[in-house]
Design a protein around this motif. Sequence first.
Motif, PDB file in Angstrom:
ATOM      1  N   HIS A 308      44.726  33.893  62.324  1.00 53.86           N
ATOM      2  CA  HIS A 308      45.218  33.829  61.060  1.00 53.86           C
ATOM      3  C   HIS A 308      45.104  32.818  60.005  1.00 53.86           C
ATOM      4  O   HIS A 308      44.783  33.153  58.919  1.00 53.86           O
ATOM      5  CB  HIS A 308      46.707  34.242  61.216  1.00 53.86           C
ATOM      6  N   LEU A 309      44.422  31.633  60.431  1.00 49.83           N
ATOM      7  CA  LEU A 309      44.393  30.522  59.488  1.00 49.83           C
ATOM      8  C   LEU A 309      42.902  30.907  58.754  1.00 49.83           C
ATOM      9  O   LEU A 309      42.761  30.600  57.881  1.00 49.83           O
ATOM     10  CB  LEU A 309      44.198  29.343  60.286  1.00 49.83           C
ATOM     11  N   ILE A 310      41.629  31.545  59.618  1.00 55.09           N
ATOM     12  CA  ILE A 310      40.581  31.817  59.098  1.00 55.09           C
ATOM     13  C   ILE A 310      40.616  33.047  58.227  1.00 55.09           C
ATOM     14  O   ILE A 310      40.028  33.140  57.103  1.00 55.09           O
ATOM     15  CB  ILE A 310      39.670  31.996  60.238  1.00 55.09           C
ATOM     16  N   ALA A 311      41.547  33.958  58.733  1.00 58.84           N
ATOM     17  CA  ALA A 311      41.932  35.281  57.500  1.00 58.84           C
ATOM     18  C   ALA A 311      42.325  34.727  56.246  1.00 58.84           C
ATOM     19  O   ALA A 311      42.020  35.162  55.272  1.00 58.84           O
ATOM     20  CB  ALA A 311      42.725  36.265  58.291  1.00 58.84           C
ATOM     21  N   GLU A 312      43.139  33.809  56.343  1.00 60.98           N
ATOM     22  CA  GLU A 312      43.781  33.104  55.311  1.00 60.98           C
ATOM     23  C   GLU A 312      42.690  32.366  54.264  1.00 60.98           C
ATOM     24  O   GLU A 312      42.989  32.646  53.036  1.00 60.98           O
ATOM     25  CB  GLU A 312      44.976  31.977  55.565  1.00 60.98           C
ATOM     26  N   ASP A 313      41.920  31.772  55.096  1.00 53.37           N
ATOM     27  CA  ASP A 313      40.620  31.135  54.220  1.00 53.37           C
ATOM     28  C   ASP A 313      39.920  32.229  53.438  1.00 53.37           C
ATOM     29  O   ASP A 313      39.755  32.083  52.476  1.00 53.37           O
ATOM     30  CB  ASP A 313      39.818  30.244  55.125  1.00 53.37           C
ATOM     31  N   LEU A 314      39.568  33.285  54.190  1.00 53.40           N
ATOM     32  CA  LEU A 314      38.994  34.339  53.544  1.00 53.40           C
ATOM     33  C   LEU A 314      39.710  34.890  52.462  1.00 53.40           C
ATOM     34  O   LEU A 314      39.154  35.144  51.082  1.00 53.40           O
ATOM     35  CB  LEU A 314      38.629  35.347  54.166  1.00 53.40           C
ATOM     36  N   GLU A 315      41.087  35.128  52.591  1.00 56.74           N
ATOM     37  CA  GLU A 315      41.905  35.699  51.414  1.00 56.74           C
ATOM     38  C   GLU A 315      41.780  34.597  50.213  1.00 56.74           C
ATOM     39  O   GLU A 315      41.952  35.121  48.996  1.00 56.74           O
ATOM     40  CB  GLU A 315      43.073  35.802  51.753  1.00 56.74           C
ATOM     41  N   GLN A 318      38.769  35.148  48.334  1.00 54.54           N
ATOM     42  CA  GLN A 318      38.947  36.506  47.545  1.00 54.54           C
ATOM     43  C   GLN A 318      39.840  36.407  46.408  1.00 54.54           C
ATOM     44  O   GLN A 318      39.148  36.719  45.481  1.00 54.54           O
ATOM     45  CB  GLN A 318      39.164  37.659  48.653  1.00 54.54           C
ATOM     46  N   ARG A 319      40.812  35.744  46.484  1.00 52.65           N
ATOM     47  CA  ARG A 319      41.756  35.697  45.610  1.00 52.65           C
ATOM     48  C   ARG A 319      41.625  34.642  44.436  1.00 52.65           C
ATOM     49  O   ARG A 319      42.247  34.558  43.389  1.00 52.65           O
ATOM     50  CB  ARG A 319      43.196  35.400  45.903  1.00 52.65           C
ATOM     51  N   GLY A 320      40.490  33.602  44.466  1.00 53.49           N
ATOM     52  CA  GLY A 320      40.075  32.484  43.840  1.00 53.49           C
ATOM     53  C   GLY A 320      41.169  31.465  43.773  1.00 53.49           C
ATOM     54  O   GLY A 320      41.634  31.189  42.806  1.00 53.49           O
ATOM     55  N   VAL A 327      34.517  27.985  41.594  1.00 55.21           N
ATOM     56  CA  VAL A 327      34.567  28.820  42.527  1.00 55.21           C
ATOM     57  C   VAL A 327      35.720  29.844  41.977  1.00 55.21           C
ATOM     58  O   VAL A 327      35.465  31.246  42.146  1.00 55.21           O
ATOM     59  CB  VAL A 327      34.902  28.415  44.035  1.00 55.21           C
ATOM     60  N   ASP A 328      36.894  29.482  41.747  1.00 57.00           N
ATOM     61  CA  ASP A 328      38.012  30.280  41.463  1.00 57.00           C
ATOM     62  C   ASP A 328      37.760  31.110  40.201  1.00 57.00           C
ATOM     63  O   ASP A 328      38.164  32.235  40.241  1.00 57.00           O
ATOM     64  CB  ASP A 328      39.250  29.345  41.448  1.00 57.00           C
ATOM     65  N   ALA A 329      36.977  30.504  39.241  1.00 53.15           N
ATOM     66  CA  ALA A 329      36.769  31.156  37.946  1.00 53.15           C
ATOM     67  C   ALA A 329      35.957  32.381  38.477  1.00 53.15           C
ATOM     68  O   ALA A 329      36.164  33.656  37.651  1.00 53.15           O
ATOM     69  CB  ALA A 329      36.164  30.405  37.207  1.00 53.15           C
ATOM     70  N   GLY A 330      34.964  32.014  39.169  1.00 56.90           N
ATOM     71  CA  GLY A 330      33.962  33.195  39.526  1.00 56.90           C
ATOM     72  C   GLY A 330      34.638  34.390  40.252  1.00 56.90           C
ATOM     73  O   GLY A 330      34.363  35.560  39.949  1.00 56.90           O
ATOM     74  N   ARG A 332      37.750  35.246  40.343  1.00 53.61           N
ATOM     75  CA  ARG A 332      38.668  35.819  39.505  1.00 53.61           C
ATOM     76  C   ARG A 332      38.126  36.808  38.347  1.00 53.61           C
ATOM     77  O   ARG A 332      38.448  37.689  37.874  1.00 53.61           O
ATOM     78  CB  ARG A 332      39.626  34.769  38.716  1.00 53.61           C
ATOM     79  N   GLN A 333      36.869  36.291  37.823  1.00 55.55           N
ATOM     80  CA  GLN A 333      36.148  37.264  36.945  1.00 55.55           C
ATOM     81  C   GLN A 333      35.477  38.442  37.497  1.00 55.55           C
ATOM     82  O   GLN A 333      35.627  39.494  37.014  1.00 55.55           O
ATOM     83  CB  GLN A 333      35.056  36.354  36.525  1.00 55.55           C
ATOM     84  N   LEU A 334      35.194  38.087  38.957  1.00 54.08           N
ATOM     85  CA  LEU A 334      34.693  39.553  39.534  1.00 54.08           C
ATOM     86  C   LEU A 334      36.081  40.380  39.716  1.00 54.08           C
ATOM     87  O   LEU A 334      35.972  41.591  39.589  1.00 54.08           O
ATOM     88  CB  LEU A 334      34.179  38.834  41.108  1.00 54.08           C
TER      89      LEU A 334
END
Length: 464
Positions: A308-315, A318-320, A327-330, A332-334
């Motif tokens: 679950h920790l790796i899955a949380e990293d992916l999320e 994805q959420r910025g 990275v987060d700006a990109g 969220r723009q997506l």
Amino acid sequence: MSTLQIVWLRRDLRMKDQPALHAAAQAGPVIPVFVYDEERGGDHAYGAASKWWLHHSLESFGRSLGKRRAKLVLRKGDAPQVLAAIAAQTGAAAIHAMRHYEPWWKEAEDELRDALGDECELCLYDGNYLLPPGSVTTNSGDPYKIYTPFSKAMLDRMPPRDPLPEPETIHSPDDWPDSDDLEDWDLLPTKPDWAGGIRDFWEVGEDAAHDRLDWWAGEVEKYDDGRNLPSVDHTSRLSSHLHWGEISPATVWHRLKDKRSDGWKTFAKEVIWRDYTQNVIDQFPDYPRESYRDYDERTLWRNPKAGHLIAEDLECWQRGMTGYPVVDAGMRQLWKTGWMHNRVRMICASFLVKHLLIDWRYGERWYWDCLVDADYGNNGVNWQWISGTGVDSNMFSRIMAPLTQSEKFDAGDYIREYVPELADMDDYCIHDPPDDRRGDYPVKMIAHKEARERALEAYRASKD
């Protein structure tokens, strides 16, 4: 006497420089057909953002046909079966279609040819790329695998053919086959309607594509310097129109080919890159699904399904919410617009595969679902390039530093736009805010130095 012709439409929703439509209009009455073959792409079926664009592009193309007193016939189902049934019902002499190089569409073309037999001819045309994929080869006749020599060979053969005009006349049949109602396909999000940002960001359709090209003709000279600056965003934003075939690359090339600026020379190579990615998937149909280079995937990647920790990293990616502002700006723009600045696409992709050590295919699928210009070849080739796993790719050991990239390419205003938590941050801090000034904005998931050392160690282990 002229005979009935069917035009099978996919990602080629335009009137101008549309060879299949042009040939059909010269041969007889035309029935344009789009089949929503939802299952054929398998794990690369239409993503959510692509469905939004497709709905509006079909609406636009249907209006264009309506001005000619023609119609767009919409059907849902297995494309070869649907088209063969319409051909049998109407007695059509031929089905005209643009060639597509995704493996599921090449398979569908073969299936349709078999289904039609001798009763109806399948006529395929090139025109969605500058030159037909597979036609640019080495001196020994082999297709190119590496971009640089491919690009040089392409430039030697430019310009492409002259664009075809819009058909002067499109004759209609005496009777039209039944058509679905586009609204019944439920391509647009409703519960909830998350597409407000996409609607505000884009104009869809052939007219919008040509308007964009007209604007870009006056701006392309700035592309060489401006293309890497997300706060300026000096890019053409033609990628979505090209992907959906609302404008042809030949039209773009001929509109710009007399420019003498470095901006045009650089942009021309980007248009050629689009051809290159199709040549790659023509050689390696599963390229967006399978790494080209050999390595131990279990050693290199952290699998989100393994904990679950790796899955949380992916999320968080994805959420910025990574704690890296650019990275987060990109990301969220997506999510907001269905698009991301090209320089930032690379930064975000590198962060996933090298800072977080998550398999590039998770990123490829996320981009596929969120991008309005999601292209099987382009998306897959770009992800394998950044992850170091491709036939022509960046070395894995070249790890982009997001904080350095953000400052180097002056991403401050871009961050302020898409990460409102940092909107009041000054230029000195915005690329890497101190922990005590972040407020509700998260701290870094992992420090850059730690991530770099972890990635290089994992890469060495994967090659042992």
